[in-house]
Enzyme design. Structure first.
Site, mmCIF file in Angstrom:
data_model
loop_
_atom_site.group_PDB
_atom_site.id
_atom_site.type_symbol
_atom_site.label_atom_id
_atom_site.label_comp_id
_atom_site.label_asym_id
_atom_site.label_seq_id
_atom_site.Cartn_x
_atom_site.Cartn_y
_atom_site.Cartn_z
ATOM 1 C CG ASP A 51 -1.706 1.318 1.290
ATOM 2 O OD1 ASP A 51 -2.611 1.492 0.451
ATOM 3 O OD2 ASP A 51 -1.393 2.173 2.150
ATOM 4 C CE1 TYR A 56 0.893 7.638 3.433
ATOM 5 C CE2 TYR A 56 1.284 5.617 2.227
ATOM 6 C CZ TYR A 56 0.536 6.357 3.113
ATOM 7 O OH TYR A 56 -0.584 5.795 3.683
ATOM 8 C CE LYS A 79 -3.729 4.937 1.541
ATOM 9 N NZ LYS A 79 -2.350 4.405 1.428
ATOM 10 N N GLY A 228 -1.499 0.670 10.409
ATOM 11 C CA GLY A 228 -1.154 1.147 11.746
ATOM 12 C C GLY A 228 -1.465 0.168 12.855
ATOM 13 C CG ASN A 231 -2.905 2.284 18.047
ATOM 14 O OD1 ASN A 231 -3.258 1.295 18.678
ATOM 15 N ND2 ASN A 231 -3.759 3.022 17.365
ATOM 16 C CB SER A 232 1.750 6.046 15.329
ATOM 17 O OG SER A 232 0.671 6.428 14.529
ATOM 18 N N GLY A 233 3.433 3.116 16.561
ATOM 19 C CA GLY A 233 4.681 2.694 17.181
ATOM 20 C C GLY A 233 4.580 2.259 18.624
ATOM 21 C CB ILE A 234 2.413 3.311 21.459
ATOM 22 C CG1 ILE A 234 2.422 3.101 22.983
ATOM 23 C CG2 ILE A 234 1.055 2.977 20.877
ATOM 24 C CD1 ILE A 234 3.695 3.523 23.667
ATOM 25 C CG LEU A 235 -0.126 -1.177 20.465
ATOM 26 C CD1 LEU A 235 -1.389 -1.546 19.701
ATOM 27 C CD2 LEU A 235 -0.137 -1.794 21.859
ATOM 28 C CB ALA A 236 6.429 -1.386 17.525
#
Length: 342
Positions: A51, A56, A79, A228, A231-236
């Protein structure tokens, strides 16, 4: 081999694909060599769905993806909704979050002619004759605020253009790529969508989409792609001080919840990123998840997360602790490392 899932409408996608926003230098600079290695590694790993978007890196991600696809086969979504207009530099080190010196500025245009022009210019940047999927990018009140009604009125023309492209066989499917549920429901009231790429709104941290959007998509035959998933990184990595949530600094309550989820994962010897990635595939309406990737190392980490065994007790404890909705469907582990739903 990464299994293929089919949407209710028959659209087939590998259940693990990849997003290319990082290849547009989102928040950090990625070299051309690393970008090429990322695409090559992702395709070699079986992530046969990519995607991208003009936004981007102001065309940079599309160009890099296209270069990596030469001689390869992959499903591509890009897109519409922003046109790249020529712009004079010098440019700031970071614009719209992208560290790209591409000489363009994004301008919203959801009109009939704007969608057709966006499609044509994306084909040029990608260096391909056809893309499979076009998604209307960032429509909704979160992005447009008081201009939402105006943008939606303009999109009436854009949707006609997408229908024309599909009828002519220029694309296989169309839909939207958004960060909010409300506009997806609003558009489903107007007519069918083949696909919704929902970024950040169905994750280990957030499951409100279970209330209305996901059942509505099941009823309408609309496939869901999850962007995502971290969530932009917090869950990584909930322990990183530079982690983001929704592309911004992490609010304290969100950070505390993420760290509680991480603690449960640690008790079961499961990587937080693996739980986040596999959780979204537990929903039967999700046909693919597309984490953003910026290096061959991240590709390898993603594959490891995708195949990591996760005991059922992990999901049960998250629900018992009130960290995951009781009605959220979860994956079940299989011996061949495929992800199925329960």
């Amino acid at each position: 081999m990464i299994p293929v899932r089919r949407s209710p409408g028959g659209l087939a996608l590998p259940e693990l694909g990849f997003g290319t926003a990082p290849l547009g230098n989102l928040y950090r600079t990625v070299s051309d060599a690393d970008a090429a290695a990322t695409v090559a590694a992702a395709l070699a790993a079986g992530m046969g769905y990519a995607d991208t978007a003009p936004y981007y890196g102001f065309g940079l991600a599309e160009k890099r993806l296209g270069a990596g696809l030469v001689g390869e086969q992959a499903i591509v979504s890009t897109k519409v909704g922003r046109l790249l207009e020529p712009a004079d530099g010098p440019f700031a080190d970071e614009r719209h979050g992208f560290r790209s010196a591409e000489p363009f500025e994004p301008v919203y245009d959801y009109s009939y002619d704007g969608v057709l022009r966006s499609h044509e210019t994306s084909l040029v940047r990608l260096g391909v004759e056809r893309v499979d999927i076009l998604l209307v990018h960032d429509i909704g009140r979160t992005t447009h605020g008081v201009r939402h009604a105006e943008r939606m009125a303009e999109l009436a023309g854009g949707l006609r253009a997408l229908e024309r492209l599909k009828d002519e066989g220029a694309i296989t499917a169309f839909g939207i790529g958004v960060n909010e549920c409300d506009v997806a429901l609003e558009l489903l009231d107007r007519g069918p969508l083949d696909l919704i790429l929902l970024a950040g709104r169905y994750t280990l941290l957030e499951q409100d989409a279970l209330d209305t959007l996901l059942p509505r998509c099941a009823a309408s035959g609309t496939g869901i792609v999850i962007g995502g998933p971290y969530n932009s990184g917090i869950l990584a990595s909930a322990l990183r001080t530079d982690a983001r949530y929704n592309y911004e600094a992490v609010p304290t309550p969100v950070l505390e919840k993420a760290r509680r989820i991480d603690a449960v994962c640690a008790r079961h010897q499961v990587n937080l990123g693996a739980a986040a990635l596999q959780f979204v595939l537990g929903h039967p309406g999700v046909v693919s998840v597309v984490p953003g990737l910026a290096s061959a190392k991240e590709v390898a980490e993603t594959v490891d997360r995708y195949i990591a065994p996760i005991p059922a007790q992990l999901w049960a404890e998250l629900k018992h602790e009130g960290l995951l909705r009781a009605d959220a469907p979860v994956p079940i582990e299989t011996h061949n490392a495929e992800i199925h739903t329960a």
